[in-house]
Scaffold this motif. Structure first.
Motif, PDB file in Angstrom:
ATOM      1  N   ALA A   1     -14.376  -9.481  14.048  1.00 22.52           N
ATOM      2  CA  ALA A   1     -13.851  -9.579  12.692  1.00 22.52           C
ATOM      3  C   ALA A   1     -12.446  -8.985  12.578  1.00 22.52           C
ATOM      4  N   TYR A   2     -12.272  -7.744  13.049  1.00 19.76           N
ATOM      5  CA  TYR A   2     -10.960  -7.109  12.914  1.00 19.76           C
ATOM      6  C   TYR A   2      -9.917  -7.820  13.771  1.00 19.76           C
ATOM      7  N   THR A   3     -10.269  -8.104  15.014  1.00 16.02           N
ATOM      8  CA  THR A   3      -9.301  -8.701  15.943  1.00 16.02           C
ATOM      9  C   THR A   3      -8.784 -10.045  15.440  1.00 16.02           C
ATOM     10  N   VAL A   4      -9.681 -10.915  15.028  1.00 17.89           N
ATOM     11  CA  VAL A   4      -9.276 -12.248  14.586  1.00 17.89           C
ATOM     12  C   VAL A   4      -8.487 -12.171  13.277  1.00 17.89           C
ATOM     13  N   THR A   5      -8.912 -11.292  12.364  1.00 17.33           N
ATOM     14  CA  THR A   5      -8.171 -11.138  11.111  1.00 17.33           C
ATOM     15  C   THR A   5      -6.754 -10.640  11.374  1.00 17.33           C
ATOM     16  N   MET A   6      -6.630  -9.664  12.256  1.00 19.46           N
ATOM     17  CA  MET A   6      -5.313  -9.123  12.567  1.00 19.46           C
ATOM     18  C   MET A   6      -4.418 -10.166  13.234  1.00 19.46           C
ATOM     19  N   LEU A   7      -4.972 -10.944  14.178  1.00 22.28           N
ATOM     20  CA  LEU A   7      -4.179 -11.950  14.883  1.00 22.28           C
ATOM     21  C   LEU A   7      -3.830 -13.139  13.987  1.00 22.28           C
ATOM     22  N   SER A   8      -4.645 -13.416  12.989  1.00 22.66           N
ATOM     23  CA  SER A   8      -4.406 -14.586  12.139  1.00 22.66           C
ATOM     24  C   SER A   8      -3.133 -14.458  11.315  1.00 22.66           C
ATOM     25  N   GLN A   9      -2.675 -13.236  11.059  1.00 25.67           N
ATOM     26  CA  GLN A   9      -1.477 -13.059  10.240  1.00 25.67           C
ATOM     27  C   GLN A   9      -0.198 -13.503  10.963  1.00 25.67           C
ATOM     28  N   PHE A  10      -0.300 -13.780  12.275  1.00 29.15           N
ATOM     29  CA  PHE A  10       0.868 -14.221  13.034  1.00 29.15           C
ATOM     30  C   PHE A  10       0.891 -15.744  13.244  1.00 29.15           C
ATOM     31  N   SER A  11       0.020 -16.465  12.553  1.00 32.65           N
ATOM     32  CA  SER A  11      -0.123 -17.902  12.812  1.00 32.65           C
ATOM     33  C   SER A  11       1.140 -18.698  12.499  1.00 32.65           C
ATOM     34  N   SER A  12       1.890 -18.287  11.491  1.00 34.18           N
ATOM     35  CA  SER A  12       3.066 -19.068  11.093  1.00 34.18           C
ATOM     36  C   SER A  12       4.230 -18.932  12.065  1.00 34.18           C
ATOM     37  N   CYS A  13       4.265 -17.830  12.830  1.00 28.16           N
ATOM     38  CA  CYS A  13       5.373 -17.628  13.775  1.00 28.16           C
ATOM     39  C   CYS A  13       4.850 -16.920  15.018  1.00 28.16           C
ATOM     40  N   ALA A  14       3.961 -17.599  15.733  1.00 26.92           N
ATOM     41  CA  ALA A  14       3.327 -16.990  16.914  1.00 26.92           C
ATOM     42  C   ALA A  14       4.308 -16.917  18.077  1.00 26.92           C
TER      43      ALA A  14
ATOM     44  N   THR B   1     -13.027  -5.756  26.278  1.00 22.50           N
ATOM     45  CA  THR B   1     -12.689  -5.593  24.855  1.00 22.50           C
ATOM     46  C   THR B   1     -11.890  -6.794  24.368  1.00 22.50           C
ATOM     47  N   PRO B   2     -11.995  -7.124  23.076  1.00 18.21           N
ATOM     48  CA  PRO B   2     -11.267  -8.300  22.573  1.00 18.21           C
ATOM     49  C   PRO B   2      -9.776  -8.080  22.403  1.00 18.21           C
ATOM     50  N   ILE B   3      -9.329  -6.836  22.350  1.00 17.75           N
ATOM     51  CA  ILE B   3      -7.909  -6.544  22.164  1.00 17.75           C
ATOM     52  C   ILE B   3      -7.532  -5.306  22.959  1.00 17.75           C
ATOM     53  N   ASP B   4      -6.308  -5.299  23.458  1.00 21.79           N
ATOM     54  CA  ASP B   4      -5.804  -4.165  24.230  1.00 21.79           C
ATOM     55  C   ASP B   4      -5.291  -3.105  23.267  1.00 21.79           C
ATOM     56  N   SER B   5      -5.898  -1.930  23.290  1.00 21.08           N
ATOM     57  CA  SER B   5      -5.508  -0.862  22.356  1.00 21.08           C
ATOM     58  C   SER B   5      -4.106  -0.335  22.624  1.00 21.08           C
ATOM     59  N   ASN B   6      -3.553  -0.607  23.787  1.00 26.20           N
ATOM     60  CA  ASN B   6      -2.200  -0.122  24.108  1.00 26.20           C
ATOM     61  C   ASN B   6      -1.107  -1.097  23.673  1.00 26.20           C
ATOM     62  N   VAL B   7      -1.500  -2.257  23.166  1.00 29.10           N
ATOM     63  CA  VAL B   7      -0.528  -3.267  22.735  1.00 29.10           C
ATOM     64  C   VAL B   7      -0.461  -3.262  21.211  1.00 29.10           C
ATOM     65  N   HIS B   8       0.744  -3.100  20.660  1.00 29.56           N
ATOM     66  CA  HIS B   8       0.947  -3.071  19.220  1.00 29.56           C
ATOM     67  C   HIS B   8       1.802  -4.275  18.828  1.00 29.56           C
ATOM     68  N   LEU B   9       1.170  -5.232  18.179  1.00 27.09           N
ATOM     69  CA  LEU B   9       1.833  -6.494  17.869  1.00 27.09           C
ATOM     70  C   LEU B   9       2.612  -6.406  16.563  1.00 27.09           C
ATOM     71  N   GLN B  10       3.747  -7.135  16.526  1.00 30.80           N
ATOM     72  CA  GLN B  10       4.578  -7.224  15.333  1.00 30.80           C
ATOM     73  C   GLN B  10       4.906  -8.682  15.046  1.00 30.80           C
ATOM     74  N   LYS B  11       5.432  -8.916  13.846  1.00 32.22           N
ATOM     75  CA  LYS B  11       5.840 -10.266  13.489  1.00 32.22           C
ATOM     76  C   LYS B  11       6.952 -10.740  14.427  1.00 32.22           C
ATOM     77  N   GLY B  12       6.906 -12.027  14.762  1.00 32.31           N
ATOM     78  CA  GLY B  12       7.920 -12.598  15.627  1.00 32.31           C
ATOM     79  C   GLY B  12       9.075 -13.203  14.836  1.00 32.31           C
ATOM     80  N   THR B  13      10.120 -13.538  15.510  1.00 34.10           N
ATOM     81  CA  THR B  13      11.272 -14.207  14.908  1.00 34.10           C
ATOM     82  C   THR B  13      11.266 -15.678  15.311  1.00 34.10           C
TER      83      THR B  13
END
Length: 430
Positions: A140-153, A98-110
């Motif tokens: 589509a969903y995975t890349v869109t979701m991950l792209s929102q963290f580009s500024s502070c990965a 799978t392209p993403i782990d369903s047990n991992v919930h990502l949040q914005k970083g500091t």
């Protein structure tokens, strides 16, 4: 050269005869044609006007490999994705399912968690986005979701995007196939994931469209506002998907002069579908263009599965019957409104009952005349009896109306209404 710019895309040009279509991207041109003679004439005109090289049948377009077979055309980005894996050092990695782990919930970083070189993360996301646009709707969903963290990965985000590369390692040969068989319908599928973003509680919209058995359009993105319920999230997804359906429908009508297609939109939330059907202000264009069938296409229809709800059945009917069925759907609320006003004014209730009996398609008098007189004198028991009788009559009338409308028996409907009107008059005299 007698070409005009297409209304649905400024980079597409259609010949006046409709036999040749030109698609332009920067300095690359694709020519689609229905007449080889007309195509050859256009090619000569282009060579006379511009310095260009004609390579024959298109096999590579913008990094996408077009593989022509006897049954259709395959679109593949395998070569491009191999170069991506080599570039980021994942060409020998272990694949994942799978392209993403369903047990991992990502949040914005500091800023403290930010990786040293965020451009690596941004570069990988950009490479994956091109694959999503071309031939990989599964990302589509995975890349869109991950792209929102580009500024502070962060490291967690980088690990997640590395997992996508490992997923690609095991699915390099996945492609999109377009069969030569003529399609019979354009079907849109809409869905939403409610409050899936942990940081801002916004939902994601996803939709795709199948032209026959071929996937021609897909998208996944975060909704612009916060939905307060799953119904609202699904409603917003259906609204956006209906706009895409209208755009695709207009494009098909412009490219093909007399398309013989049904246009269908499907969701998985009955409440949001009912809301969409009943909305007359926010989605007026949807009603006019999709339900009414702008463009005079007799095969247009819209399908919302919902066998246990009247709105779910309404959409499946022919467009000339749509108004009648919507009136049947509103029958219950009209009855309830009439009973709320019974103690205020008798003639308002009498008018409501006459309308109900007049629309009930063959329903008999049901002894309503005597009940109406009792209601006039505020007999509560009689009102209860009347409510039960009308409730039974409405159920029977709605069933008969739906059956006759679905079968196209307009004469039967008219006759039933005339008979019901006579019964109503006799009940009024009583």
């Amino acid at each position: 050269m007698r070409f005009r710019k297409a209304d649905f895309d400024p980079c597409v040009f259609i010949h006046k005869t409709g036999e040749v279509v030109i698609a332009i991207y920067v300095d690359d041109i694709l020519i689609f044609y229905w007449s080889i003679e007309r195509k050859n004439r256009v090619s000569l005109q282009l060579h006379a006007e511009f310095e260009m090289t004609e390579t024959g049948t298109a096999n590579w377009v913008l990094g996408i490999h077009l593989i022509h077979t006897k049954t259709g055309v395959i679109l593949s980005q395998e070569a491009y994705l191999k170069r991506v894996l080599i570039k980021y050092g994942f060409d020998e990695s272990r694949p994942v399912a799978t392209p993403i782990d369903s047990n991992v919930h990502l949040q914005k970083g500091t800023e403290a968690e930010k990786i040293d070189d965020p451009t690596i993360y941004q570069s990988i996301i950009g490479s994956l986005m091109y694959a999503v646009i071309g031939t990989r709707p599964d990302l589509a969903y995975t890349v869109t979701m991950l792209s929102q963290f580009s500024s502070c990965a962060t490291k967690a985000h980088l690990t997640a995007v590395h997992r996508v590369l490992r997923y690609l390692k095991g699915t390099l040969d996945w492609s999109v196939f377009y069969a030569k068989t003529p399609p019979t319908a354009l079907i849109g599928f809409s869905d939403a994931s409610y409050a899936s973003d942990i940081d801002d509680r916004r939902s994601f919209t996803s939709h795709c469209f199948m032209l026959g058995e071929a996937l021609i359009s897909w998208c996944s993105y975060k909704q612009r506002s916060v939905a307060t319920s799953t119904t609202e999230a699904e409603y917003m997804a259906l609204s956006d998907t209906s706009r895409q359906l209208i755009w695709l429908r207009n494009a098909i009508h412009e490219l093909e002069r007399k398309p013989k297609l049904s246009f269908i939109l499907r969701g998985d939330n009955n409440v949001s579908e009912s809301t969409l059907i009943n909305s007359s202000s926010r989605l007026e264009d949807f009603h006019e263009s999709v339900i009414s069938g702008a463009g005079n296409d007799e095969n247009d229809s819209t399908d919302f599965p919902g066998p246990n709800t009247l709105p779910g059945r309404i959409i499946m009917l022919e467009k000339e019957h749509a108004t009648r069925v919507i009136e049947v759907k509103n029958l219950r609320s009209t009855v309830e409104d009439g009973f709320r006003r019974v103690d205020k004014r008798f003639d308002e209730l009498n008018t409501c009952i006459r309308w109900i009996v007049g629309f009930s398609v063959g329903t008999t008098g049901l002894g309503l005349g005597g009940m109406i007189l009792k209601v006039f004198y505020y007999d509560s028991q009689a009102r209860a009896e009347m409510l039960a009788a009308i409730d039974t009559a409405v159920d029977r009338a709605v069933g008969k109306a739906i059956t006759r409308i679905e079968s196209g028996d307009l004469k039967g409907v008219a006759a039933g209404k005339a008979a019901a009107g006579a019964a109503a008059q006799s009940a009024g005299k009583a």
